[in-house]
Design a protein around this motif. Sequence first.
Motif, short mmCIF file in Angstrom:
data_model
loop_
_atom_site.label_atom_id
_atom_site.label_comp_id
_atom_site.label_asym_id
_atom_site.label_seq_id
_atom_site.Cartn_x
_atom_site.Cartn_y
_atom_site.Cartn_z
N MET A 1 30.89 3.89 -6.93
CA MET A 1 30.15 3.46 -5.76
C MET A 1 29.56 4.65 -5.01
O MET A 1 28.48 4.55 -4.46
CB MET A 1 31.08 2.64 -4.85
N VAL A 2 30.27 5.78 -4.98
CA VAL A 2 29.78 6.96 -4.27
C VAL A 2 28.49 7.46 -4.91
O VAL A 2 27.52 7.77 -4.21
CB VAL A 2 30.84 8.08 -4.23
N SER A 3 28.47 7.52 -6.24
CA SER A 3 27.26 8.03 -6.90
C SER A 3 26.08 7.10 -6.66
O SER A 3 24.94 7.56 -6.48
CB SER A 3 27.51 8.23 -8.39
N VAL A 4 26.31 5.80 -6.62
CA VAL A 4 25.25 4.83 -6.35
C VAL A 4 24.74 5.02 -4.91
O VAL A 4 23.54 5.09 -4.67
CB VAL A 4 25.72 3.38 -6.58
N GLU B 1 31.87 6.50 5.23
CA GLU B 1 33.23 5.99 5.03
C GLU B 1 33.98 6.84 4.01
O GLU B 1 35.15 7.19 4.22
CB GLU B 1 33.19 4.55 4.53
N VAL B 2 33.32 7.17 2.92
CA VAL B 2 33.94 7.93 1.84
C VAL B 2 34.36 9.32 2.31
O VAL B 2 35.39 9.84 1.89
CB VAL B 2 33.00 8.00 0.62
N GLU C 1 32.46 19.05 -0.36
CA GLU C 1 31.41 19.13 -1.37
C GLU C 1 30.39 18.00 -1.20
O GLU C 1 29.19 18.23 -1.29
CB GLU C 1 32.02 19.09 -2.77
N LEU C 2 30.88 16.80 -0.95
CA LEU C 2 29.98 15.67 -0.73
C LEU C 2 29.20 15.84 0.57
O LEU C 2 28.00 15.55 0.63
CB LEU C 2 30.77 14.36 -0.72
N ARG C 3 29.86 16.33 1.60
CA ARG C 3 29.22 16.53 2.90
C ARG C 3 28.00 17.45 2.78
O ARG C 3 26.97 17.23 3.42
CB ARG C 3 30.21 17.07 3.92
N GLU D 1 24.43 16.23 3.99
CA GLU D 1 23.76 16.94 5.09
C GLU D 1 22.37 17.41 4.69
O GLU D 1 21.45 17.40 5.51
CB GLU D 1 24.62 18.10 5.57
N ARG D 2 22.20 17.82 3.43
CA ARG D 2 20.86 18.20 2.97
C ARG D 2 19.90 17.03 3.08
O ARG D 2 18.76 17.18 3.54
CB ARG D 2 20.92 18.67 1.51
#
Length: 88
Positions: free
Chosen positions: A1-4, A43-44, A55-57, A61-62
């Motif tokens: 779900m995160v990648s989507v 949420e993630v 890493e996701l942040r 942010e970009r």
Amino acid sequence: MVSVALSVWSVRVYGTRRRWRRWQAEFACPCCGEGWARDKLQEVLFMLPSRAAAELRVQIERLDLVLLRRTHQEPMADPELAWWHRRC
């Protein structure tokens, strides 16, 4: 779900012109409402271990910075909404 969610958010950010028109700002998920991808990403960030969240942040942010440059604050938007819901 995160990648989507990240993929959908990226398409919404980069797949727009310099400024959005109101009808273009509608996100493509009618069942979840406007901005569902960014909502899920937020949420993630709170659910992931700190290193993975960091890493996701960076990626989020970009994208957010691009969105902020291409849109403006909607003056009539509900101030209770997340900032990405108040951009047009």
